[in-house]
Design a protein around this motif. Structure first.
Motif: not given
Length: 337
Positions: A8-11, A19-22, A294-299
């Motif tokens: 991950i670049i930029g936290v 992004h990290i949780p997904a 329904e988690d679009f970040g996970l998808s």
């Protein structure tokens, strides 16, 4: 390769809330191996919080530890970091927009083709259940004729980060927020070629002192990006789009609206509804949603990981993301002329 090593670049906020949780949810398919941020203390704190083994101040040092990176920096650095990663043989998921301008986006696309690596752009609205349903239903409305897009916030100028810094972000409400629904509308209608784009940008409200702002304080004297944008786009196939986006506008409520009128019917995305005329009636259909993710970040993360592992096609293709940047640039340039 059966599992993917991710950096991950930029936290900042988007990395830690989406992004990290997904990626952590997909631990059977990927592992977050390294973080990089110019704020090295924040990177170390994040690594400790999520038990991520490696931390680097210089993002170049991260590439040897990973197979893919997720870029969550200000827009100004999207192209530079993406191209460096691709040239190092690393897959890329870059937050939207693709880049500050079309030239940078084209360089990113060329680098991905040359490296034969995945380049995904974080237009996450495509992964929402309503958007996925609308994509499937496009066959029911015939040929799209008119698309209406509204991505409107009444008083939500981001008062954190660098969102109001034109040098780092390239613009305001259009390049930060409106780009999502613009991308969604283009995707639903088949990414047709635009032949005419007119637009206007405004920032008078946000440059006025003592404005009410729900999302924190900002300096109205240094505010130099757009807070409200309108555009009209005509496409080669004869279709047209009416587009509007804002961070700050004197309207009753926030609105997210994409509707498409076609030759056989029409639809609205938020909420998802289908409009038809048959059997002597005008019919309006609503969705009865089945249980599911329904988690679009996970998808979004799942699609990226699957694409990197060779198990799926990207839902957001880089040449499509480049078209969004082309239209954004044209709207900004049109307003100058």
């Amino acid at each position: 390769m059966t599992t993917l090593r991710i950096g991950i670049i930029g936290v900042g906020g988007i990395a830690q809330t989406r992004h990290i949780p997904a990626f952590l949810e997909l631990r059977d398919q990927c592992t977050i191996m390294a973080l990089s941020d110019v704020n090295i203390e924040r990177a170390r704190e994040t690594a400790e919080k999520y038990r991520i083994p490696h931390v680097f101040e210089n993002y170049h040092d991260l590439f040897s530890k990973v197979d893919a990176v997720c870029i969550c920096t200000p827009n100004k650095f999207h192209a530079e970091i993406s191209i460096a990663a691709l040239e190092a043989g690393v897959h890329v998921l870059c937050e939207k927009p693709m880049a500050l301008n079309v030239a940078e986006g084209e360089a990113m696309l060329s680098a991905s083709i040359k490296a034969d690596k995945v380049l995904a752009i974080g237009y996450h609205y495509r992964f929402m259940k309503e958007a996925q349903a609308a994509k499937k239903a496009m066959q029911d409305i015939g040929t799209p004729l008119v698309t209406r897009v509204q991505a409107l916030r009444r008083r939500k100028v981001p008062g954190w980060g660098v969102f109001t810094n034109k040098d780092l972000q390239g613009g305001g409400s259009l390049i930060d927020y409106g780009c999502h629904l613009l991308d969604l509308a283009l995707w639903l209608t088949g990414n047709q070629k635009p032949i005419s784009i007119t637009g206007s940008t405004y920032n008078r409200l946000s440059k006025t002192p003592n404005q009410i702002n729900i999302w924190g304080e900002y300096d109205h004297d240094t505010f130099d990006v757009d807070d409200h944008v309108t555009a009209y786009i005509k496409f080669e196939n004869g279709a047209s789009m009416l587009f509007e986006t804002s961070w700050a506008a004197n309207i009753k409520d926030d609105q997210e609206h994409v509707s498409i009128s076609g030759t056989n019917g029409g639809l609205s995305v938020f909420p998802f509804e289908l409009y038809t005329a048959k059997n002597g009636m005008l019919l309006n259909s609503e969705a009865a949603w089945l249980p599911g993710n329904e988690d679009f970040g996970l998808s979004q993360a799942q699609n990226f990981v699957d694409a990197c592992l060779g198990n799926a096609e990207l839902i957001v293709q880089p040449h499509e993301a480049l078209q969004v940047s082309q239209i954004i640039e044209a709207i900004y340039e049109n307003d100058k002329s």
